[in-house]
Structures are given as structure tokens and as C-alpha cells.
Design a protein around this motif. Structure first.
Motif, mmCIF file in Angstrom:
data_model
loop_
_atom_site.group_PDB
_atom_site.id
_atom_site.type_symbol
_atom_site.label_atom_id
_atom_site.label_comp_id
_atom_site.label_asym_id
_atom_site.label_seq_id
_atom_site.Cartn_x
_atom_site.Cartn_y
_atom_site.Cartn_z
ATOM 1 N N ARG A 113 0.850 -1.180 0.000
ATOM 2 C CA ARG A 113 0.000 0.000 0.000
ATOM 3 C C ARG A 113 0.892 1.238 0.000
ATOM 4 N NH1 ARG A 113 -3.458 1.772 5.102
ATOM 5 N NH2 ARG A 113 -1.414 2.525 5.657
ATOM 6 N N VAL A 114 0.680 2.086 -0.954
ATOM 7 C CA VAL A 114 1.430 3.339 -0.987
ATOM 8 C C VAL A 114 0.906 4.207 0.153
ATOM 9 C CG1 VAL A 114 2.014 5.351 -2.366
ATOM 10 C CG2 VAL A 114 1.735 3.139 -3.472
ATOM 11 N N GLU A 115 1.809 4.665 1.019
ATOM 12 C CA GLU A 115 1.401 5.315 2.266
ATOM 13 C C GLU A 115 0.515 6.537 2.056
ATOM 14 O OE1 GLU A 115 3.335 7.240 6.296
ATOM 15 O OE2 GLU A 115 4.630 6.700 4.636
ATOM 16 N N PHE A 116 0.889 7.406 1.134
ATOM 17 C CA PHE A 116 0.150 8.656 0.990
ATOM 18 C C PHE A 116 -0.768 8.663 -0.225
ATOM 19 C CE2 PHE A 116 3.989 10.284 3.324
ATOM 20 C CZ PHE A 116 3.341 10.403 4.532
ATOM 21 N N TYR A 117 -1.208 7.501 -0.678
ATOM 22 C CA TYR A 117 -2.140 7.443 -1.804
ATOM 23 C C TYR A 117 -3.538 7.181 -1.270
ATOM 24 C CZ TYR A 117 -4.398 6.013 -6.125
ATOM 25 O OH TYR A 117 -5.259 5.903 -7.191
ATOM 26 N N ASP A 118 -4.393 8.194 -1.341
ATOM 27 C CA ASP A 118 -5.769 8.104 -0.855
ATOM 28 C C ASP A 118 -6.645 9.016 -1.727
ATOM 29 O OD1 ASP A 118 -8.044 7.697 0.668
ATOM 30 O OD2 ASP A 118 -7.469 9.152 2.193
ATOM 31 N N GLY A 158 -10.055 10.074 -0.192
ATOM 32 C CA GLY A 158 -10.042 10.817 1.059
ATOM 33 C C GLY A 158 -10.557 10.041 2.248
ATOM 34 N N THR A 159 -10.520 8.708 2.192
ATOM 35 C CA THR A 159 -11.033 7.915 3.314
ATOM 36 C C THR A 159 -10.053 7.875 4.480
ATOM 37 O OG1 THR A 159 -10.169 5.928 2.259
ATOM 38 C CG2 THR A 159 -12.472 6.461 1.865
ATOM 39 N N ARG A 160 -8.753 7.838 4.198
ATOM 40 C CA ARG A 160 -7.749 7.750 5.261
ATOM 41 C C ARG A 160 -7.389 9.119 5.834
ATOM 42 N NH1 ARG A 160 -2.624 5.048 3.171
ATOM 43 N NH2 ARG A 160 -3.961 4.762 1.388
ATOM 44 N N PRO A 203 0.965 10.810 -3.163
ATOM 45 C CA PRO A 203 2.374 10.890 -2.796
ATOM 46 C C PRO A 203 3.108 11.908 -3.668
ATOM 47 C CG PRO A 203 1.889 8.808 -3.898
ATOM 48 C CD PRO A 203 0.608 9.547 -3.781
ATOM 49 N N PHE A 204 4.309 12.239 -3.255
ATOM 50 C CA PHE A 204 5.157 13.197 -3.963
ATOM 51 C C PHE A 204 5.341 12.768 -5.413
ATOM 52 C CE2 PHE A 204 9.285 15.386 -4.612
ATOM 53 C CZ PHE A 204 8.902 16.652 -4.223
ATOM 54 N N HIS A 205 5.225 13.687 -6.348
ATOM 55 C CA HIS A 205 5.378 13.469 -7.797
ATOM 56 C C HIS A 205 4.272 12.619 -8.406
ATOM 57 C CE1 HIS A 205 9.150 15.509 -8.287
ATOM 58 N NE2 HIS A 205 9.729 14.775 -7.364
ATOM 59 N N CYS A 206 3.154 12.439 -7.738
ATOM 60 C CA CYS A 206 2.083 11.590 -8.282
ATOM 61 C C CYS A 206 0.750 12.319 -8.366
ATOM 62 C CB CYS A 206 1.940 10.336 -7.433
ATOM 63 S SG CYS A 206 3.346 9.238 -7.542
ATOM 64 N N ALA A 212 -7.218 18.834 -3.331
ATOM 65 C CA ALA A 212 -6.444 17.646 -2.961
ATOM 66 C C ALA A 212 -5.154 18.113 -2.297
ATOM 67 C CB ALA A 212 -6.141 16.792 -4.183
ATOM 68 N N GLN A 213 -4.350 17.146 -1.862
ATOM 69 C CA GLN A 213 -3.074 17.472 -1.233
ATOM 70 C C GLN A 213 -2.031 16.437 -1.603
ATOM 71 O OE1 GLN A 213 -3.619 17.430 2.999
ATOM 72 N NE2 GLN A 213 -4.242 15.297 3.061
ATOM 73 N N ILE A 214 -0.786 16.870 -1.495
ATOM 74 C CA ILE A 214 0.354 15.965 -1.657
ATOM 75 C C ILE A 214 0.993 15.847 -0.283
ATOM 76 C CG2 ILE A 214 2.622 15.658 -2.684
ATOM 77 C CD1 ILE A 214 1.668 17.293 -5.041
ATOM 78 N N LEU A 215 1.238 14.636 0.175
ATOM 79 C CA LEU A 215 1.932 14.410 1.446
ATOM 80 C C LEU A 215 3.232 13.686 1.171
ATOM 81 C CD1 LEU A 215 -0.815 13.235 3.963
ATOM 82 C CD2 LEU A 215 0.442 15.363 4.000
#
Length: 136
Positions: free
Chosen positions: A19-24, A27-29, A36-39, A64-67
Motif C-alpha cells: 500500500r502506498v502510504e500517501f495514496y488516498d 479521502g477515506t484515510r 504521494p510526492f510526484h504523483c 487535494a493534497q500531496i503528502l
């Protein structure tokens, strides 16, 4: 702009179980669509990217946001829609003149009244030539 999912990142989780940590994207998590960065998906940009393109967010809220992690801290960059961005505003001639006056005042010494090619240090309140002649 409704579908923010990434085919590659979805397939990565299905193929490897990672699981990619910052891919949501839903917005559930994180409570907000997160990438994620660059995505980041196409059609979204950060404030810096908007500025580089000569645009501004124009009052819109982030969609949206990038973490990402930087050392031990979590960093965030908010994403705005490109189609809702407006051109950057330019300063009026009167505003430019006021800015030029203010910058000239920062280069003018209070003691000798000379305009220097550098900004006068605020801690001295006078140019370096005058400060060297009158040590405090």
C-alpha cells in the motif's frame, strides 16, 4: 476532474500487496484526496506551479493534497484546479512607483543622505561607511 485515481498506483497495490502510504484519492484515510510526492493527477497544481505558469488560485479552495516525509516531519502541499485558476494580477504604475520609493528609502543613509547600492542594515541605521567612522 471527478476521478482522481491513478491506474499505476492502484495496480501496484493489487500486484504486490504494497500500500502506498500517501495514496488516498477518495479521502477515506486522510479526509482529503491525498497523493504521494510526484504523483499528482493532471489538471491539478500547487501554488508554486500556478505562479510559474502565470496563474493564481483565484479564491478557490484546495481540492487535494500531496503528502511526503522530510526527515522526520510530514510535509503537505495543497493542489488547486488549473481550469479554475485566473491570471496573476499585475501592479499598477502607482503601486510600482510606491515600491520603488520604498526600496530607495531602504538604500538611503540617514546620516550622510547618500543612496548606496545595498540596503542599509537596520541594526545600524546608517550605511557601513558612516558606521565604521562612528563605532557604537
Amino acid at each position: 476532474m471527478t476521478d482522481l485515481r491513478s491506474f499505476d498506483l492502484d495496480q501496484l497495490g493489487d500486484r504486490t500487496g504494497i500500500r502506498v502510504e500517501f495514496y488516498d484519492p477518495l479521502g477515506t484515510r486522510y479526509g482529503f484526496p491525498t497523493f504521494p510526492f510526484h504523483c499528482a493527477p493532471d489538471g491539478l497544481a500547487t501554488v508554486r506551479q500556478l505562479r510559474a505558469a502565470g496563474l493564481r488560485p483565484a479564491g478557490q479552495t484546495p481540492v487535494a493534497q500531496i503528502l511526503w516525509r522530510h526527515r522526520k516531519n510530514r510535509r503537505v502541499a495543497y493542489l488547486y484546479r488549473l481550469d479554475m485558476a485566473a491570471p496573476k494580477r499585475t501592479a499598477t504604475p502607482a503601486q510600482r512607483e510606491a515600491i520603488a520609493k520604498a526600496l530607495r528609502a531602504r538604500r538611503t543613509c540617514r546620516v550622510c543622505a547618500q543612496v548606496k547600492p545595498y540596503y542599509i542594515p537596520r541594526c545600524y541605521g546608517e550605511c557601513l561607511d558612516c558606521h565604521e567612522g562612528n563605532p557604537s
